[in-house]
Motif scaffolding. Structure first.
Motif, PDB file in Angstrom:
ATOM      1  N   UNK A 111       0.836  -1.207   0.000  1.00 29.26           N
ATOM      2  CA  UNK A 111       0.000   0.000   0.000  1.00 29.26           C
ATOM      3  C   UNK A 111       0.869   1.255   0.000  1.00 29.26           C
ATOM      4  N   UNK A 112       1.921   1.251   0.814  1.00 25.03           N
ATOM      5  CA  UNK A 112       2.802   2.422   0.889  1.00 25.03           C
ATOM      6  C   UNK A 112       3.974   2.341  -0.075  1.00 25.03           C
ATOM      7  N   UNK A 113       4.523   1.140  -0.302  1.00 23.14           N
ATOM      8  CA  UNK A 113       5.669   1.025  -1.215  1.00 23.14           C
ATOM      9  C   UNK A 113       5.274   1.499  -2.613  1.00 23.14           C
ATOM     10  N   UNK A 159      13.056  -0.389   4.173  1.00 26.34           N
ATOM     11  CA  UNK A 159      12.269  -0.393   5.405  1.00 26.34           C
ATOM     12  C   UNK A 159      11.877   1.019   5.812  1.00 26.34           C
ATOM     13  N   UNK A 160      10.841   1.077   6.629  1.00 26.23           N
ATOM     14  CA  UNK A 160      10.260   2.380   6.974  1.00 26.23           C
ATOM     15  C   UNK A 160      10.068   2.545   8.479  1.00 26.23           C
ATOM     16  N   UNK A 161      10.007   3.822   8.845  1.00 26.79           N
ATOM     17  CA  UNK A 161       9.434   4.189  10.128  1.00 26.79           C
ATOM     18  C   UNK A 161       7.953   4.389   9.851  1.00 26.79           C
ATOM     19  N   UNK A 203       1.944   8.095   9.181  1.00 21.22           N
ATOM     20  CA  UNK A 203       3.182   8.749   8.734  1.00 21.22           C
ATOM     21  C   UNK A 203       4.168   7.657   8.371  1.00 21.22           C
ATOM     22  N   UNK A 204       4.677   7.700   7.157  1.00 21.76           N
ATOM     23  CA  UNK A 204       5.720   6.741   6.780  1.00 21.76           C
ATOM     24  C   UNK A 204       6.906   7.494   6.212  1.00 21.76           C
ATOM     25  N   UNK A 205       8.113   7.001   6.529  1.00 25.61           N
ATOM     26  CA  UNK A 205       9.344   7.618   6.035  1.00 25.61           C
ATOM     27  C   UNK A 205      10.415   6.538   5.996  1.00 25.61           C
ATOM     28  N   UNK A 206      11.379   6.663   5.077  1.00 25.70           N
ATOM     29  CA  UNK A 206      12.471   5.689   5.079  1.00 25.70           C
ATOM     30  C   UNK A 206      13.159   5.678   6.447  1.00 25.70           C
ATOM     31  N   UNK A 207      13.571   4.498   6.901  1.00 23.21           N
ATOM     32  CA  UNK A 207      14.268   4.411   8.196  1.00 23.21           C
ATOM     33  C   UNK A 207      15.467   5.355   8.173  1.00 23.21           C
ATOM     34  N   UNK A 208      15.645   6.105   9.257  1.00 23.66           N
ATOM     35  CA  UNK A 208      16.766   7.039   9.343  1.00 23.66           C
ATOM     36  C   UNK A 208      16.396   8.453   8.945  1.00 23.66           C
ATOM     37  N   UNK A 221      -4.459   3.520  -4.837  1.00 23.51           N
ATOM     38  CA  UNK A 221      -4.910   3.638  -3.438  1.00 23.51           C
ATOM     39  C   UNK A 221      -6.409   3.358  -3.310  1.00 23.51           C
ATOM     40  N   UNK A 222      -7.178   3.785  -4.329  1.00 31.97           N
ATOM     41  CA  UNK A 222      -8.626   3.516  -4.286  1.00 31.97           C
ATOM     42  C   UNK A 222      -8.885   2.006  -4.321  1.00 31.97           C
ATOM     43  N   UNK A 223      -8.218   1.337  -5.259  1.00 33.27           N
ATOM     44  CA  UNK A 223      -8.431  -0.117  -5.384  1.00 33.27           C
ATOM     45  C   UNK A 223      -7.943  -0.848  -4.141  1.00 33.27           C
ATOM     46  N   UNK A 224      -6.745  -0.464  -3.675  1.00 34.74           N
ATOM     47  CA  UNK A 224      -6.173  -1.161  -2.516  1.00 34.74           C
ATOM     48  C   UNK A 224      -7.037  -0.957  -1.283  1.00 34.74           C
TER      49      UNK A 224
END
Ligand code: FES
Ligand SMILES: [Fe+2]
Length: 357
Positions: free
Chosen positions: A205-207, A215-217, A235-240, A291-294
């Motif tokens: 969904x986010x990738x 990987x993400x926070x 909230x998603x962000x790349x780790x670090x 995003x709508x379909x997912x």
């Protein structure tokens, strides 16, 4: 587990785009309601049963003529204030020929109606401003659920089910593995449930929508405004990546506001309004479609599970024993607030076993 309905509250009846120059019928807290727009664009809500022989005014051949609705059975005609203005074959209109009308507020793409005997006064529905913000792109839908309202509240307050029910979409092992924190603002009547994952797999969904590889926070901050509005600040962000700045800006992260309006229809039917607003790829139709379909797929996974659960619960004796654990803390807090809003209920209808083990 039966959640009493809280009356004298605002409920989402429809999206604004669903209400137009054609009648729309919705049943909310067991009340059949007719919605339409007057010629100047105002949304109105009134009882969806003709006072004559109860024919639904939302059903063909009932129809609008200007701002009025004409009953399709014998032609009783009503203004947007619910007052009957024409009866066939007689001049005199009975004094009691009027439909109950409902207060309406249009806000944040939703048409809210007030269900109850008291007037709303200054009380306004809670906000979901992202859904109409130019800084966000939104996809939305509504799925009818053949299950009691409390099951959807439970479901949304405990996202650990993402790992199992929504694997391959939004679930990863870290969601179920990471403990939650729960807070209740008793005065405002809001439940907060947070789960912050520092280093988690990025679900499709986010990738796919953000383009993050690796990987993400991942932060999930829920705000539930019972009875109807549920917000998930994601909230998603790349780790670090740096955390949000002290002034609240957060340019290194992607933000998704997932909004649900949970509207009871009857004792075992619920309207599941869902919307996903994002602050990235605003003009990218592919991301919108994805995003709508997912999200619709995810919602339908919940709908299937909760419809099954409704069948199971309906076949069981009233006082079956639940077992609650830490992940249920938010759901139990929500039930408590909902019970308080619904007013006094007989002691023996409150679940006796709500302790968390
Ligand atoms: S039922 Fe509506 S006019 Fe008779
Ligand atoms: Fe779910």
């Amino acid at each position: 587990m039966v959640t009493e309905f809280a009356r004298n509250q605002w409920y989402v009846a429809a999206y604004g785009h669903e209400v137009g120059r054609r009648q729309l019928g919705r049943t909310i807290l067991n009340e059949p309601i007719l919605l339409y727009r007057t010629e100047d664009g105002r949304a109105v809500a009134m009882a969806d049963r003709c006072v004559h022989r109860r024919f639904p005014l939302s059903e063909s051949p009932s129809h609008l003529v200007g701002d009025r609705v004409v009953c399709g059975y014998h032609g009783f005609t009503y203004g947007p204030d619910g007052v009957c203005v024409a009866v066939p074959a007689q001049q005199r209109i009975p004094r009691t020929a009027r439909l109950r009308t409902y207060p309406v507020v249009e806000q944040d793409s939703f048409v809210w109606v007030w269900i109850g005997d008291r007037e709303p006064g200054d009380t306004l529905p809670p906000r979901a401003p992202w859904l109409v913000s130019p800084d966000y792109a939104t996809v939305c839908g509504m799925e009818p659920l053949n299950a009691r309202y409390g099951l959807l509240v439970d479901n949304l307050l405990d996202l650990s089910h993402e790992t199992y029910l929504h694997g391959g979409y939004i679930g990863t092992p870290e969601v179920a593995e990471t403990p939650i924190t729960t807070e209740v603002d008793e005065d405002a009547g809001v439940v907060y449930v947070s789960r912050h994952m520092d280093d988690a797999a990025c679900p499709p969904f986010y990738a796919e929508s953000t383009g993050i590889k690796g990987r993400i926070t991942r932060w999930q901050d829920i705000e539930y405004h019972p009875p109807c509005l549920y917000l998930l600040h994601s909230r998603v962000a790349p780790v670090g990546s740096p955390p949000p700045a002290a002034d609240g800006t957060d340019p290194h992260a992607f933000h998704v506001e997932v909004v649900y309006a949970i509207t009871p229809s009857t004792e075992n039917a619920t309207y599941d309004f869902w919307a996903v607003a994002r602050d990235f790829a605003l003009d990218d139709e592919k991301v919108s479609d994805f995003l709508r379909d997912s999200n619709r797929t995810v919602v339908l996974q919940d709908v299937a599970a909760l419809n099954t659960l409704e069948q199971v619960l309906a076949a069981e004796p009233d006082r079956y024993q639940e077992l609650s654990v830490n992940i249920d803390t938010g759901g139990l807090a929500a039930r408590r607030l909902l019970a308080r809003m619904a007013g006094p209920v007989p002691a023996d209808s409150v679940p006796s076993q709500t302790a968390v083990r």
